[in-house]
Design a protein around this motif. Structure first.
Motif, PDB file in Angstrom:
ATOM      1  N   ASP A  48      42.314  40.130  38.011  1.00  0.00           N
ATOM      2  CA  ASP A  48      41.694  39.114  38.855  1.00  0.00           C
ATOM      3  C   ASP A  48      41.419  37.869  38.019  1.00  0.00           C
ATOM      4  O   ASP A  48      40.826  37.992  36.941  1.00  0.00           O
ATOM      5  CB  ASP A  48      40.390  39.658  39.424  1.00  0.00           C
ATOM      6  CG  ASP A  48      39.881  38.903  40.638  1.00  0.00           C
ATOM      7  OD1 ASP A  48      40.674  38.182  41.259  1.00  0.00           O
ATOM      8  OD2 ASP A  48      38.696  39.055  40.963  1.00  0.00           O
ATOM      9  N   ARG A  62      41.143  34.171  43.457  1.00  0.00           N
ATOM     10  CA  ARG A  62      40.414  35.415  43.226  1.00  0.00           C
ATOM     11  C   ARG A  62      40.771  36.411  44.325  1.00  0.00           C
ATOM     12  O   ARG A  62      41.003  36.033  45.475  1.00  0.00           O
ATOM     13  CB  ARG A  62      38.908  35.184  43.246  1.00  0.00           C
ATOM     14  CG  ARG A  62      38.411  34.306  42.121  1.00  0.00           C
ATOM     15  CD  ARG A  62      36.930  34.106  42.192  1.00  0.00           C
ATOM     16  NE  ARG A  62      36.598  33.475  43.465  1.00  0.00           N
ATOM     17  CZ  ARG A  62      35.370  33.305  43.930  1.00  0.00           C
ATOM     18  NH1 ARG A  62      34.348  33.738  43.231  1.00  0.00           N
ATOM     19  NH2 ARG A  62      35.155  32.721  45.078  1.00  0.00           N
ATOM     20  N   GLU A  64      38.900  38.412  45.817  1.00  0.00           N
ATOM     21  CA  GLU A  64      37.848  38.327  46.832  1.00  0.00           C
ATOM     22  C   GLU A  64      38.212  37.295  47.902  1.00  0.00           C
ATOM     23  O   GLU A  64      38.008  37.510  49.086  1.00  0.00           O
ATOM     24  CB  GLU A  64      36.536  37.948  46.141  1.00  0.00           C
ATOM     25  CG  GLU A  64      35.381  37.684  47.046  1.00  0.00           C
ATOM     26  CD  GLU A  64      34.165  37.209  46.252  1.00  0.00           C
ATOM     27  OE1 GLU A  64      33.367  36.450  46.836  1.00  0.00           O
ATOM     28  OE2 GLU A  64      34.002  37.595  45.081  1.00  0.00           O
ATOM     29  N   ASP A  67      41.672  38.140  49.937  1.00  0.00           N
ATOM     30  CA  ASP A  67      41.518  39.181  50.951  1.00  0.00           C
ATOM     31  C   ASP A  67      41.310  38.593  52.349  1.00  0.00           C
ATOM     32  O   ASP A  67      41.488  39.274  53.341  1.00  0.00           O
ATOM     33  CB  ASP A  67      40.357  40.099  50.580  1.00  0.00           C
ATOM     34  CG  ASP A  67      40.482  41.469  51.201  1.00  0.00           C
ATOM     35  OD1 ASP A  67      41.621  41.957  51.341  1.00  0.00           O
ATOM     36  OD2 ASP A  67      39.443  42.053  51.558  1.00  0.00           O
TER      37      ASP A  67
END
Length: 78
Positions: A48, A62, A64, A67
């Motif tokens: 990441d 990232r 996160e 997604d």
């Protein structure tokens, strides 16, 4: 399918960004818009962030944030 599910060297078409607000604006400012082709170039040593190629430009996202990006039509290009 989510952008985080893409394997190295695969390309896909962006369907939508499932997040509102500042994150969506930042991603669209980087060129991540519906209909664009995106390719996973590589992962960072610890996984990441991930580096993607879109419109012949490398960008790091990232996991996160990736997604929230939905994709379709995965194409292997290794």
């Amino acid at each position: 399918m989510k952008l985080t599910e893409l394997n190295r060297g695969e390309k896909a078409v962006i369907v939508k960004i499932g997040k509102l607000g500042a994150l969506k604006k930042r991603l669209t400012d980087m060129g991540i818009t519906s209909g664009e082709v995106i390719k996973l170039e590589r992962n960072a040593p610890l996984g990441d962030p991930q580096q993607f190629l879109i419109k012949n430009t490398g960008i790091a996202i990232r996991k996160e944030d990736a997604d929230y990006i939905e994709i379709k039509d995965v194409i292997e290009t290794k």
